[in-house]
Design a protein around this motif. Sequence first.
Motif, PDB file in Angstrom:
ATOM      1  N   ILE A   3      10.768  -4.243   8.463  1.00  7.46           N
ATOM      2  CA  ILE A   3       9.993  -4.174   7.226  1.00  7.46           C
ATOM      3  C   ILE A   3      10.595  -3.125   6.310  1.00  7.46           C
ATOM      4  CG2 ILE A   3       7.718  -3.796   6.226  1.00  7.46           C
ATOM      5  CD1 ILE A   3       6.533  -4.511   8.988  1.00  7.46           C
ATOM      6  N   GLU A   4      11.021  -3.573   5.146  1.00 11.91           N
ATOM      7  CA  GLU A   4      11.605  -2.688   4.140  1.00 11.91           C
ATOM      8  C   GLU A   4      10.777  -2.752   2.866  1.00 11.91           C
ATOM      9  OE1 GLU A   4      15.530  -4.258   3.775  1.00 11.91           O
ATOM     10  OE2 GLU A   4      16.310  -3.029   5.434  1.00 11.91           O
ATOM     11  N   PRO A   5      10.814  -1.688   2.050  1.00 16.78           N
ATOM     12  CA  PRO A   5      10.061  -1.725   0.787  1.00 16.78           C
ATOM     13  C   PRO A   5      10.682  -2.715  -0.197  1.00 16.78           C
ATOM     14  CG  PRO A   5      11.348   0.308   0.959  1.00 16.78           C
ATOM     15  CD  PRO A   5      11.465  -0.382   2.279  1.00 16.78           C
ATOM     16  N   ARG A   6       9.849  -3.540  -0.773  1.00 14.19           N
ATOM     17  CA  ARG A   6      10.271  -4.482  -1.816  1.00 14.19           C
ATOM     18  C   ARG A   6       9.446  -4.192  -3.059  1.00 14.19           C
ATOM     19  NH1 ARG A   6       8.690  -9.758   0.163  1.00 14.19           N
ATOM     20  NH2 ARG A   6       9.403 -10.475  -1.878  1.00 14.19           N
ATOM     21  N   ASP A 368       5.576  10.148  -2.868  1.00 19.49           N
ATOM     22  CA  ASP A 368       4.150   9.839  -2.736  1.00 19.49           C
ATOM     23  C   ASP A 368       3.892   8.352  -2.961  1.00 19.49           C
ATOM     24  OD1 ASP A 368       3.649  12.460  -2.197  1.00 19.49           O
ATOM     25  OD2 ASP A 368       2.276  12.797  -3.873  1.00 19.49           O
ATOM     26  N   PHE A 369       4.631   7.747  -3.897  1.00 21.34           N
ATOM     27  CA  PHE A 369       4.455   6.310  -4.146  1.00 21.34           C
ATOM     28  C   PHE A 369       4.855   5.509  -2.918  1.00 21.34           C
ATOM     29  CE2 PHE A 369       5.826   2.137  -5.665  1.00 21.34           C
ATOM     30  CZ  PHE A 369       4.718   1.755  -6.405  1.00 21.34           C
ATOM     31  N   HIS A 370       5.983   5.855  -2.308  1.00 21.48           N
ATOM     32  CA  HIS A 370       6.411   5.160  -1.093  1.00 21.48           C
ATOM     33  C   HIS A 370       5.409   5.375   0.040  1.00 21.48           C
ATOM     34  CE1 HIS A 370      10.322   4.738  -3.133  1.00 21.48           C
ATOM     35  NE2 HIS A 370      10.544   3.762  -2.280  1.00 21.48           N
ATOM     36  N   HIS A 371       4.849   6.570   0.116  1.00 20.96           N
ATOM     37  CA  HIS A 371       3.863   6.854   1.162  1.00 20.96           C
ATOM     38  C   HIS A 371       2.641   5.957   1.053  1.00 20.96           C
ATOM     39  CE1 HIS A 371       5.319  11.243   2.093  1.00 20.96           C
ATOM     40  NE2 HIS A 371       6.156  10.303   2.530  1.00 20.96           N
ATOM     41  N   LEU A 372       2.276   5.557  -0.172  1.00 22.94           N
ATOM     42  CA  LEU A 372       1.122   4.672  -0.346  1.00 22.94           C
ATOM     43  C   LEU A 372       1.257   3.406   0.485  1.00 22.94           C
ATOM     44  CD1 LEU A 372       0.654   4.767  -4.243  1.00 22.94           C
ATOM     45  CD2 LEU A 372      -0.691   6.009  -2.533  1.00 22.94           C
ATOM     46  N   PHE A 373       2.488   2.985   0.717  1.00 22.05           N
ATOM     47  CA  PHE A 373       2.754   1.720   1.404  1.00 22.05           C
ATOM     48  C   PHE A 373       3.317   1.923   2.811  1.00 22.05           C
ATOM     49  CE2 PHE A 373       3.026   1.246  -3.149  1.00 22.05           C
ATOM     50  CZ  PHE A 373       2.196   0.155  -3.380  1.00 22.05           C
ATOM     51  N   GLY A 374       3.282   3.182   3.264  1.00 18.22           N
ATOM     52  CA  GLY A 374       3.706   3.465   4.628  1.00 18.22           C
ATOM     53  C   GLY A 374       5.185   3.718   4.798  1.00 18.22           C
ATOM     54  N   PHE A 375       5.906   3.962   3.711  1.00 20.35           N
ATOM     55  CA  PHE A 375       7.344   4.203   3.802  1.00 20.35           C
ATOM     56  C   PHE A 375       7.675   5.679   3.574  1.00 20.35           C
ATOM     57  CE2 PHE A 375       6.993  -0.280   2.499  1.00 20.35           C
ATOM     58  CZ  PHE A 375       7.695  -0.871   3.533  1.00 20.35           C
ATOM     59  N   GLY A 376       8.756   6.119   4.213  1.00 22.94           N
ATOM     60  CA  GLY A 376       9.265   7.459   3.972  1.00 22.94           C
ATOM     61  C   GLY A 376       8.653   8.559   4.824  1.00 22.94           C
ATOM     62  N   PHE A 377       7.994   8.212   5.909  1.00 21.11           N
ATOM     63  CA  PHE A 377       7.388   9.240   6.762  1.00 21.11           C
ATOM     64  C   PHE A 377       8.345   9.662   7.876  1.00 21.11           C
ATOM     65  CE2 PHE A 377       3.525   7.420   4.934  1.00 21.11           C
ATOM     66  CZ  PHE A 377       2.841   8.580   4.598  1.00 21.11           C
ATOM     67  N   ASP A 378       8.420  10.961   8.111  1.00 20.41           N
ATOM     68  CA  ASP A 378       9.213  11.474   9.224  1.00 20.41           C
ATOM     69  C   ASP A 378       8.632  10.962  10.536  1.00 20.41           C
ATOM     70  OD1 ASP A 378      10.775  12.902   7.453  1.00 20.41           O
ATOM     71  OD2 ASP A 378       9.614  14.760   7.672  1.00 20.41           O
TER      72      ASP A 378
END
Length: 396
Positions: A3-6, A368-378
Amino acid sequence: MIIEPRMRGFICLTSHPTGCEQNVKNQIEYIKSKGPIEGAKKVLVIGASTGFGLASRITSAFGSDAATIGVFFEKPPVDGKTASPGWYNSAAFEKEANNAGLYAKSINGDAFSNEVKQQTIDLIKADLGQVDLIIYSLASPVRQHPVTGVLHRSVLKPIGNAFTNKTVDFHSGKVSEITIEPCSGDDIENTIAVMGGEDWAMWIDALKDANLLVEGATTVAYSYIGPSLTEAVYRKGTIGRAKDDLEATAFAISDRLASIKGKAYVSVNKALVTQASSAIPVIPLYISLLYKIMKEEGIHEGCIEQIQRLYQQRLYTNDAVPTDEKGRIRIDDLEMREDVQAKVAKLWLEATTENLSEIGDLEGYRSDFHHLFGFGFDGVDYKADTNELVDVPSIK
């Protein structure tokens, strides 16, 4: 599936279940780290799956050991297609609450509808008996009125005159000038119908009529004011009229709750990165500059920090709830400090495509925007094969 951000504009078409779970876990750990809150024990959160609503549910459960019912309207996953992030957030929350021995059930449906209100009433009657805190945190662009059947659509437009100012494409970092044409026709009335206080009052009336509110019950809705920089498109625009209506509704609800010694409040919260705020021209640039300054001052807060402070320092103290001259709780006090706003105003005049990455916090905004969708977390392996078919335990 991998799953990648689109991305498409201010929307991400995918969300990551493991990342959303990590987001929820991070917020839970923050609340635990701040110590117990002597707050409500049976809590209904309307709009419980993202942003301030999710933070309210987490704070109630893991700060006050509260039983929570969450109402939201999210898209479940299907084979090969991810759910909306609020679905995964809610799944993770219920999992963590259950592991902690806390009651947590959810209802997925149109919170504006009579059917979902009745479903919620039936669940409270069956499981909790009554509730002592109702958080109203809906953020929807449309509302089908449960009585008239009319579909109302909100708009984010200035009133009277076109508004021209700077904005930024937070994906590319390009600063440009944008003109927003003024509202027309029934835009104001429709926006009030969607984002004003009528539905909040309908919820409280329905709960009170069913005898589901404990004596002294509290209800809180969330609002925003913001600075003079954004007021033409926000507080003095169509959405501002809706917020005025929401704030006026708090007094009307308090009058209706007087017989049970209950109270309604509007909490004015800080500007944060949300799907809604990302869609409003001018706001992303303002938030980028604001983040830079507040982080340098050591006073930056996200949703969970805001709500923890709201509960700990405003709602649940031994003193009366502090409000401003219009009866509003002001948890935006750090954002609206004179020194902070003066620095934002100065940087606003200087901001260009070339220097925004230095004078603003565009990376923080994007993160923060990516975090809204579950992306970019350590700690999350985004290259791993991930099961998108995650259930919310209480939703069958």
